[in-house]
Scaffold this active site. Structure first.
Site, mmCIF file in Angstrom:
data_model
loop_
_atom_site.group_PDB
_atom_site.id
_atom_site.type_symbol
_atom_site.label_atom_id
_atom_site.label_comp_id
_atom_site.label_asym_id
_atom_site.label_seq_id
_atom_site.Cartn_x
_atom_site.Cartn_y
_atom_site.Cartn_z
ATOM 1 N N CYS A 59 0.831 -1.214 0.000
ATOM 2 C CA CYS A 59 0.000 0.000 0.000
ATOM 3 C C CYS A 59 0.866 1.266 0.000
ATOM 4 C CB CYS A 59 -0.922 -0.016 1.216
ATOM 5 S SG CYS A 59 -1.686 1.567 1.601
ATOM 6 N N GLY A 60 0.652 2.125 -1.008
ATOM 7 C CA GLY A 60 1.431 3.349 -1.119
ATOM 8 C C GLY A 60 1.231 4.295 0.054
ATOM 9 N N HIS A 61 -0.014 4.425 0.528
ATOM 10 C CA HIS A 61 -0.286 5.308 1.662
ATOM 11 C C HIS A 61 0.373 4.779 2.936
ATOM 12 C CE1 HIS A 61 -2.859 7.822 -0.670
ATOM 13 N NE2 HIS A 61 -3.774 6.905 -0.865
#
Length: 500
Positions: A59-61
């Site tokens: 997940c980038g976040h």
């Protein structure tokens, strides 16, 4: 050289060898407790306060949050705080993810004496620490000296100070009541005369200190909870707010529902000039319109551009939005963004002199050559509101994963009805075409416009060939009221107002 190699090897080993803490067999990753099914309950039950991040490695976040989360853990540890920060790899610890109904990443939950609640603060280290300290301590921290006051003001981007000789007074109670309702802003209260003198205040004053714009702003007017909350909501944000993951909740969750969006490419020579122009005219409007900048160079902001029917090359540009039950959008007459044009655009909006801006594509020459007709704003009413035909329309977005999955099925439906003169199957790109009478908030949305009275019936059945054909053949009787379970996807096919 040997010493340097030994030092490097030591750092490497410390990074991979589990660190055993007072919690038992719990490893530490940069000061953050690593929780599993085996140790989760023990950690939660043996600590009064634990913030837990449920994350996915891809997940980038989550990756963006990781350094801020670790920094917050260190800050709390340095203060000797009893608050612990922990994390769970929800892709590995699936039983924990299911137990706590984790639907997206990252999800943060705060456990106070074992009882979970949702974390709704920001995602910088300061935001995390401030939120946790507000949740675990008094609503306002008391300072008793100039040194303490200066330290508290210096270490926060925004801080609210109440100067009350009598902290049991009615005004002080209002101050503390409001302080208890703000999780993301630290509050300070003082009765010290030296602090009052240092900041040229008098008993009863409330001052917001900030490291931007004016630096500090005193609260003026009648002191009540409503007025103070509004003052803080407005003044705690910069005159020009940069849109990002951390500021999104403050922007869209705040009391100001009208936003001027400035689409600017950071690094472009025009950007600084436009930002200064916007900042110079923003102050008189700040209680009615929020001025927001969106960096068009950010990859994750491309979807916002698509939503407004814009391309990166069109920046710099401006749009105004009004968040109501439906979102209204407004476009200026010119993209020459000067202080004067920005001021006139905002003032015309407030004076109700602007018409909503509706997107429309050019009508392609081959719009009716295929089994599924291509609809745009200009031909929609003529084709769809034909009283002699039943017209099925899919409102889609090019980036929508579910729309892509539906495409071959929908083409098959078009082929099925191609010899039926009473039925038209059509589709419209709702990111590039907007209608005054039809609002679309999720994709795909499928509606039947029934012949005769043009009654509009929304399809909520399964997205299958059989379901769609029965829906059309029954005149909308079958499939209109059947709820379909939400499908998990990395694509978010609903474009809500607060998720621009």
């Amino acid at each position: 050289m040997k010493m340097n190699l030994l030092c490097a090897l030591s750092v490497f080993l410390l990074a991979i060898i589990p660190v055993y803490t007072d919690e038992g067999d719990v490893t530490l990753d940069e000061g953050v407790l690593v929780l599993t099914q085996a140790n989760f309950d023990k950690v939660i039950n043996s600590n009064d306060f634990v913030l837990v991040e449920f994350y996915a490695p891809w997940c980038g976040h989550c990756k963006a949050l990781a350094p801020e989360y670790a920094k917050a853990a260190k800050a709390l540890a340095d203060k000797g705080s009893p608050i612990k920060l922990a994390k769970v790899d929800a892709t590995e610890e699936t039983s924990l993810a299911e137990k706590f109904e984790i639907k997206g990443y990252p999800t943060l939950k705060f456990y106070k004496k074992g009882n979970p609640s949702e974390y709704n603060g920001g995602r910088t280290s300061d935001d995390i620490v401030n939120w946790l300290e507000k949740k675990t301590g008094p609503p306002a921290k008391e300072v008793k000296s100039v040194k303490e006051a200066k330290a508290a003001i210096e270490e926060n981007n925004v801080v609210v100070v109440g100067f009350f000789k009598d902290q049991a007074s009615d005004n002080a109670k209002v101050f503390l009541e409001v302080a208890d309702s703000f999780d993301d802003i630290p509050f300070i209260i003082t009765s010290d005369e030296g602090v009052c003198k240092e900041y040229s205040t008098k008993c009863g004053d409330i001052v917001l200190f900030k490291k931007f714009d004016e630096g500090k702003v005193p609260f003026e007017g009648e002191l009540n909870a409503q007025n103070l909350k509004k003052f803080l909501s407005v003044e705690s944000l910069p005159l020009l707010v940069e849109f990002n993951h951390d500021s999104a909740q403050k922007i869209f969750g705040g009391d100001i529902k009208s936003h001027l969006l400035l689409f600017l490419g950071q690094g472009d020579e025009k950007t600084a000039t436009i930002e200064e122009a916007a900042r110079s005219v923003a102050k008189p409007f700040r209680e009615q319109v929020l001025f927001v900048t969106i960096d068009t160079n950010e990859e994750e902001h491309q979807r916002i551009l698509e939503f407004f029917g814009m391309k990166k090359e069109q920046a710099p540009a401006a749009r105004l939005i009004k968040l109501e039950e439906d979102m209204s959008k407004y476009k200026p007459d010119t993209d020459d963004l000067t202080a004067e044009t920005i001021k006139n655009f905002v003032q015309s909006f407030l004076d109700n002199k602007l018409k909503p801006h509706l997107l429309s594509q050019d009508l392609p020459d081959d719009w009716n050559k295929n089994d599924v007709y291509t609809l745009v704003a200009s031909n929609f009413e003529k084709i769809v509101l034909d009283p002699t035909k039943d017209v099925l329309v899919e409102f889609y977005a090019p980036w929508c994963g579910h729309c892509k999955q539906l495409a071959p099925i929908y083409d098959k439906v078009g082929e099925h009805f191609k010899e039926n003169d009473d039925v038209i199957i059509g589709k419209m790109d709702s990111t590039a075409n907007e209608l005054e009478s039809i609002r679309v908030t999720s994709f795909p949305t499928i509606k039947l416009f029934a012949k005769g009275d043009n009654k509009v019936i929304e399809y909520n059945g399964p997205r299958t060939f059989e379901g769609l054909t029965k829906f059309v053949e029954s005149g909308g009787a079958e499939g209109a009221h059947v709820e379909e379970p939400e499908e998990e996807s990395e694509d978010d096919d609903s474009l809500k107002k607060d998720e621009l």
